[in-house]
Design an enzyme around this catalytic site. Structure first.
Site, PDB file in Angstrom:
ATOM      1  N   HIS A  26       0.839  -1.205   0.000  1.00  0.00           N
ATOM      2  CA  HIS A  26       0.000   0.000   0.000  1.00  0.00           C
ATOM      3  C   HIS A  26       0.875   1.256   0.000  1.00  0.00           C
ATOM      4  O   HIS A  26       0.719   2.145  -0.851  1.00  0.00           O
ATOM      5  CB  HIS A  26      -0.905  -0.023   1.237  1.00  0.00           C
ATOM      6  CG  HIS A  26      -1.802   1.180   1.358  1.00  0.00           C
ATOM      7  ND1 HIS A  26      -3.107   1.174   0.944  1.00  0.00           N
ATOM      8  CD2 HIS A  26      -1.560   2.411   1.851  1.00  0.00           C
ATOM      9  CE1 HIS A  26      -3.649   2.372   1.164  1.00  0.00           C
ATOM     10  NE2 HIS A  26      -2.718   3.138   1.729  1.00  0.00           N
ATOM     11  N   GLU A  27       1.822   1.313   0.939  1.00  0.00           N
ATOM     12  CA  GLU A  27       2.670   2.511   1.057  1.00  0.00           C
ATOM     13  C   GLU A  27       3.572   2.662  -0.163  1.00  0.00           C
ATOM     14  O   GLU A  27       3.936   3.771  -0.537  1.00  0.00           O
ATOM     15  CB  GLU A  27       3.495   2.457   2.341  1.00  0.00           C
ATOM     16  CG  GLU A  27       2.673   2.346   3.640  1.00  0.00           C
ATOM     17  CD  GLU A  27       1.601   3.413   3.789  1.00  0.00           C
ATOM     18  OE1 GLU A  27       1.763   4.514   3.220  1.00  0.00           O
ATOM     19  OE2 GLU A  27       0.581   3.150   4.464  1.00  0.00           O
ATOM     20  N   HIS A  38       1.907   4.811  -2.650  1.00  0.00           N
ATOM     21  CA  HIS A  38       2.174   6.232  -2.364  1.00  0.00           C
ATOM     22  C   HIS A  38       3.585   6.614  -2.806  1.00  0.00           C
ATOM     23  O   HIS A  38       3.821   7.659  -3.399  1.00  0.00           O
ATOM     24  CB  HIS A  38       2.065   6.494  -0.853  1.00  0.00           C
ATOM     25  CG  HIS A  38       0.658   6.516  -0.323  1.00  0.00           C
ATOM     26  ND1 HIS A  38      -0.302   7.376  -0.796  1.00  0.00           N
ATOM     27  CD2 HIS A  38       0.059   5.816   0.686  1.00  0.00           C
ATOM     28  CE1 HIS A  38      -1.442   7.204  -0.112  1.00  0.00           C
ATOM     29  NE2 HIS A  38      -1.240   6.252   0.788  1.00  0.00           N
ATOM     30  N   GLU A  46      -4.162   8.610  -2.455  1.00  0.00           N
ATOM     31  CA  GLU A  46      -4.749   7.355  -1.983  1.00  0.00           C
ATOM     32  C   GLU A  46      -5.146   6.490  -3.175  1.00  0.00           C
ATOM     33  O   GLU A  46      -5.133   5.259  -3.092  1.00  0.00           O
ATOM     34  CB  GLU A  46      -5.965   7.669  -1.078  1.00  0.00           C
ATOM     35  CG  GLU A  46      -6.418   6.533  -0.193  1.00  0.00           C
ATOM     36  CD  GLU A  46      -5.430   6.157   0.916  1.00  0.00           C
ATOM     37  OE1 GLU A  46      -4.515   6.946   1.226  1.00  0.00           O
ATOM     38  OE2 GLU A  46      -5.577   5.041   1.463  1.00  0.00           O
TER      39      GLU A  46
END
Lengths: 502, 502
Positions: free
Chosen positions: A264-265, A268, A294
């Site tokens: 997920h990160e 980003h 996001e």
């Protein structure tokens, strides 16, 4: 050139923000236990210095001269976009009296610090007065900003995280979600009831989880020469574009949440690393907003990494990382089984642990409540009952008398972050719409992912999102990338396909 | 109160320096490879912001008003000392034109970056022009500062690291060293020739070295709630008083230099952690100067940790950390053998690897050369020959045609740090004088150290050095702590006792 003066000032501000970003990472990852007070003092002073740079008296003249320059047609599109972003930043910073900024910061720091213990104790009655103070200050802030920006109070707060978006826009797309989600959740849970899933059992050593995380984040495109992976209490992506600091946490009895946190990160992080260097020191070079950010992380985590195609590639690495567990239960370490495990749906009280199907319900509740708080339609004392009513209506769960895992579970409001929650679900919808557009443009993408090749999807994102930084407004950006404004139908289609049609 | 205005400004500067210190640690310990350029830009801007704070136009009026206040007797001793330190800081910062500061910084950065590869290649001819540029700028700086401070050029540079000290003071104590050291080195080497020493052989795992370092640094008084131990290319002590960042490096075939690095830096760290909180944000609360700081680290490393008493306590921990090596050669892991190993003396070309007996010779050579460079008595082109002559005279070693391990071995001059070298040896003398005074005051200290108790020596240092911060000048501080000005006889006596009289 007058814009040049503004650009010099904002290059300086960019350098100060660089320093601040690394310090924030250090606080979460490295700082020893008892160093917090002195650090908070230092960072408060630092915040004042940055604010002084954003409200320097000369900025008014420089802005006026640059607007004049713009009106004569002397600026190109990137310069005009930069001027727009500079204008926004200066306007927001200058609108608020310093005493109110300081009073807000103090109320938030007090509330957030108290929250850490009060939440664990479920001490709503101790917490409510502190939160009331935060809300009171935030309503003042919202009213002053609303006046300065010419928008409604809640929208003035939303503007900090999601510019070019109003609560009317959100109402429209959220109404669509409210209409289909509750029934869809019922159907998915019913369908998953008989699914044969093999649990992952074993000890998953930290070092092996860390090495696996590094392997997979580099595989999907993270540049380790310009970043790191470390451990913190909650996963986050911090640092700066040239030095992106991804964190996660490891649970030795369950590697999945740590690993999915890394991925997920990394979504980003790729947005941070992928923006063009030429504007990196200017506001136009910054990330567009939270829903786009996001959108990148959820595209990486939800659209890609929890999908069967990605897991056909990644399962081998996962099994190699944990040879003992994989040998003990080979049927658990198959792509199909991992895909089932990574898409289990269950109604629960806790937002951060929620799956992608029930997650938006948590956001709908918070969005309604925070808007009512800022508009003064409800007070802090009304939150627990309203929270319970929302949970009952959307998820069929009561949080009555459970403050800890009910209305006290999130830190956002304590920290003054009103207007942030909706961006999570706007991001989920953005991710679905972007991924659908990418696959429409290049139908080979799912097959490439199956083979561990991420060049095409990364190229689509680089060309359409990362390289655009803040050149366009968010609606312009999404329309240029996908041909349409934000439309929840892509998110709905994604959920139906993944959860009901396989 | 007018001093109060100055104090507010310097509290702000202190907070900015806090931020800067953590960032410097991050650069050495955490920053990924390719993030250096953007970080250098950010830190350059940050340096400008700090410099602006030190040269703010209002400071002139505030200083004048505070001097007026001082003359009326309205300030107490600590306030007067703070005013003295503020005056020094402002005077130094204001004296130099910004363009010269920038030109120096640029020349130094270029030279230091080139040094990293040129030193390894022994490329003196590539390096000399870059160093000449650094020296030229530094001579300008020295001449302007000399005028402003009313001292000689070299002394104006020395003042940055060692205020209240002149080259005449240094000449006096260094002349003493020159008189006894060469003969003493002969005698020690002759005596050690027949000494039965058992070498330490084995694999010493990093993790075990790290745990041992933590154990011993906590044992001697480091507060882990306010600090950390990490790894960097060279050991250093950075961070801030509330968050002291000690680093070392580990060689798995030899644990001694990593461990002694930890203990050396812990000496610095205890001084940082031990200064009084009440003045921590003011110049009067800072460390006194480099000789006092190095005095703390060398007291910990040389006076205490390489001594038999300390090793009677520490050997058990060392043997437990490396059970395989200790089992294979128990006779190597005795306090007596470790004491012999930790005090071996040998003439060598390299300063950083030198023992405490030959080390001052390396400093004497550098001190003479850097003073001659700043005074214009020699030029950069003369360095190699002068270096060789100095090494021949003091250590009987030729460095002819060996630039890498001769005059190019240190980074100091490339980085513009002229006036720094003598503080290493002033520190060694300070350490010997302080430790002698402590033991004179409390003869139980060596026995306490043998039992792993450091309360008395730490109390002596806290009372006489740490708690005094910058309240006194360096000569006042040393006289108050030991009853005398700096006298090299304590260092000589320490060497004779440890190396010739046992």
């Amino acid at each position: 050139m007058s814009l040049a003066q503004l650009e010099r000032q904002f290059r300086r501000i960019h350098h100060l923000q660089h320093v601040s970003a690394i310090l924030q990472w250090d606080e979460a990852v490295m700082m020893p236990a008892a160093a917090g007070d002195a650090r908070a003092d230092a960072m408060a002073t630092f915040g004042v210095v940055v604010h002084e740079h954003l409200t320097a008296p000369q900025l008014v003249d420089w802005l006026a001269a640059a607007e004049e320059e713009a009106s004569t047609g002397a600026l190109d599109a990137a310069q005009l976009a930069n001027l727009r972003e500079i204008r926004r930043a200066v306007k927001r910073a200058s609108a608020l009296p310093a005493e109110l900024v300081e009073a807000s910061a103090r109320a938030q720091m007090r509330c957030e610090q108290a929250w850490r213990t009060q939440r664990a104790a479920g001490d709503w009655h101790g917490f409510a007065p502190l939160l009331s103070e935060v809300v009171a200050r935030k309503r003042e802030v919202a009213s002053i900003l609303a006046e300065a920006l010419g928008v409604r109070a809640y929208d003035a707060l939303l503007d900090e995280y999601e510019p070019f978006c109003t609560s009317a826009d959100i109402d429209r797309v959220f109404a669509h979600l409210k209409a289909f989600l509750p029934r869809l959740i019922d159907e998915v849970i019913e369908r998953q009831r008989g699914e044969p899933v093999v649990p992952l059992v074993g000890i998953f050593p930290r070092a092996a989880q860390h090495a696996l995380g590094r392997t997979l984040m580099e595989a999907v495109g993270f540049d380790m020469q310009h970043g790191r992976l470390d451990v913190s209490h909650h996963p986050f992506c911090g640092g700066v574009a040239t030095d992106v600091r991804v964190t996660t946490r490891y649970d030795e009895s369950d590697f999945t949440s740590g690993l999915l946190g890394v991925l997920h990160e990394t979504g980003h992080a790729k947005y941070e690393q992928g923006r063009p260097a030429q504007w990196s020191s200017q506001p136009v070079g910054e990330a567009r907003g939270m829903s786009v950010h996001e959108g990148q992380s959820l595209l990486q985590e939800m659209q890609i990494s929890r999908g069967r195609e990605f897991l056909r590639f990644a399962t081998r690495h996962i099994a190699e990382a944990f040879p003992d567990a994989a040998r003990a239960a080979p049927q658990a370490f198959t792509a199909d089984n991992l895909a089932l495990l990574f898409t289990r749906v269950a109604r629960s009280k806790i937002r951060v642990g929620a799956d992608e199907v029930t997650y938006p319900c948590h956001i709908l509740i918070r969005y309604d409540l925070e808007r009512a708080l800022i508009d003064g339609r409800i007070r802090v004392g009304d939150i627990p009952e309203a929270w319970d009513a929302g949970m009952q209506a959307l998820l069929g769960i009561s949080t009555k008398d459970d403050y800890r895992d009910g209305c006290m579970q999130d830190v956002h409001w304590s920290a003054g972050a009103f207007g942030y929650f909706p961006t999570y679900t706007l991001g989920a919808m953005t991710a679905a719409q972007l991924f659908a557009a990418a696959v429409r443009q290049n139908p080979a993408i799912p097959r490439e992912i199956e083979h561990g090749t991420f060049a095409s999807i990364n190229e689509f994102l680089r060309e359409n999102i990362w390289s655009k930084a803040s050149l366009l407004t968010t609606p312009e950006l999404l329309r240029a990338a996908t041909g349409e404004p934000l439309d929840p139908k892509y998110f709905e289609a994604h959920l139906r396909r993944r959860y009901l049609e396989r």
